[in-house]
Design an enzyme around this catalytic site. Sequence first.
Site: not given
Length: 457
Positions: A155, A276, A282, A289
Amino acid sequence: MKLWAGRFQKALDDKTNDFNSSISFDSRMAGEDILGSMAHAAMLCKQGIISAEDGKQIREGLSAIADDLACGKLTVDPSAEDIHTFIEGELTARIGDAGKRLHTGRSRNDQVALDIRLYLRNRIPALQDQLTELIDVLCDKADTYADAIMPGYTHLQRAQPITFGHHLMAYAEMLLRDKDRLKDVLRRTNISPLGSGALASTTYPLDREAVAQTLRMDGVTANSLDGVSDRDFAVELAAALSLIMVHLSRFSEEIILWCSWEFKFIELDDAFSTGSSIMPQKKNPDIAELVRGKSGRVFGDLMTLLTVLKGLPLAYNKDMQEDKEAIFDALDTVTMCLTAFTPMIDTMTVLTDNMRKAAAGGFINATDAADYLVSRGLPFRDAYKATGELVALCIQKGLTLEALPLADYKAVCELFDDDVFEAIKLERCAALRRVYGGPAPENVRAQAARVRTLISE
Ligand code: ARG
């Protein structure tokens, strides 16, 4: 000029020609089409269906076309209906009547079925190699991090201590199954449908087995209707590819989580991360992704194939031309994903201290505290309840199980002694899980060794 010009008064409408044509996507099967035609022509010769001279001209003509395509001297005509028509037309333009004899006893329906089978058969081994490479990287890392304690989750809540090596080997097992599935797909793909004709085979005395042998195929299809209309092998491949993407996508999700400041279990190499345009701090896990994102394309391709096939009456229907873009896209996508994914994993930095800290922060060893009481004779259910009370006490006092004084332990259950602190050490918790399949470092190393043997077979 179309193949069927004799029957028709008019040429196909220009825009409709583009709609009908598959050359923009099936020209990648040119090599397979030529090999299939060569095998067919050689067999026609041997069976005395065409003359030896015609056979020789066809084979030389086809091989010259293959060479010219390879060096760019010949380019595919985008207005041709498909790659089969283009190559046959080019052959006839070069060698005349002999070229017109190539299609004796054959239809584009069994020709295209053969070409896709050959094309997929030829691509699958490279994919298996890519999986092997990733599995190999995982085995190496698992060896290196066989002792690195990390929290195991259920979980997405810290559950029990495991090792990072154990976690990685879970993915190795998935990928091993993927490889095995491809082997299975290959078995049913590498069968020759040639000789099925348009749907009802042919009256010529073809030697179908000989063609299959020339093409290094493992057999011939047993029913001509099925031979031209079966695309199960493409569905099976798309399903196998989809599962690869499920595995890569789940792995990517974890990579993305592990890179976050909240976890910081790993850091990706600069070569496999992006920055970024506005936020200078970043470092983003774009590769992971994209892999996660691209999984949807491959599932879509599988759905396309299933949907194309589901309502088709026997035998060939033009709907089946839609099989190619879907299965090619699925193949290309998985190939691309693995190409980026494996070196990303290979070059990542593993922050073992952070993993261990995360494992120590919760009550991940509560099961082991309960097991300690069981070893002193308490039934597991009672031990479970007592440990639950301990955890509640820890939360109340803002302490971990390691820091809670023995007096508190004893207040909850008399059976606790000061050796409990040894019993709940994370390293010990992992090391004692020596059951086959468990996370003990020696198990992880043995599993990595076993998997390495399997992939080298
Ligand atoms: N381009 C077609 C395909 O991909 C080849 C077979 C065409 N056969 C036909 N009878 N129209 O399926």
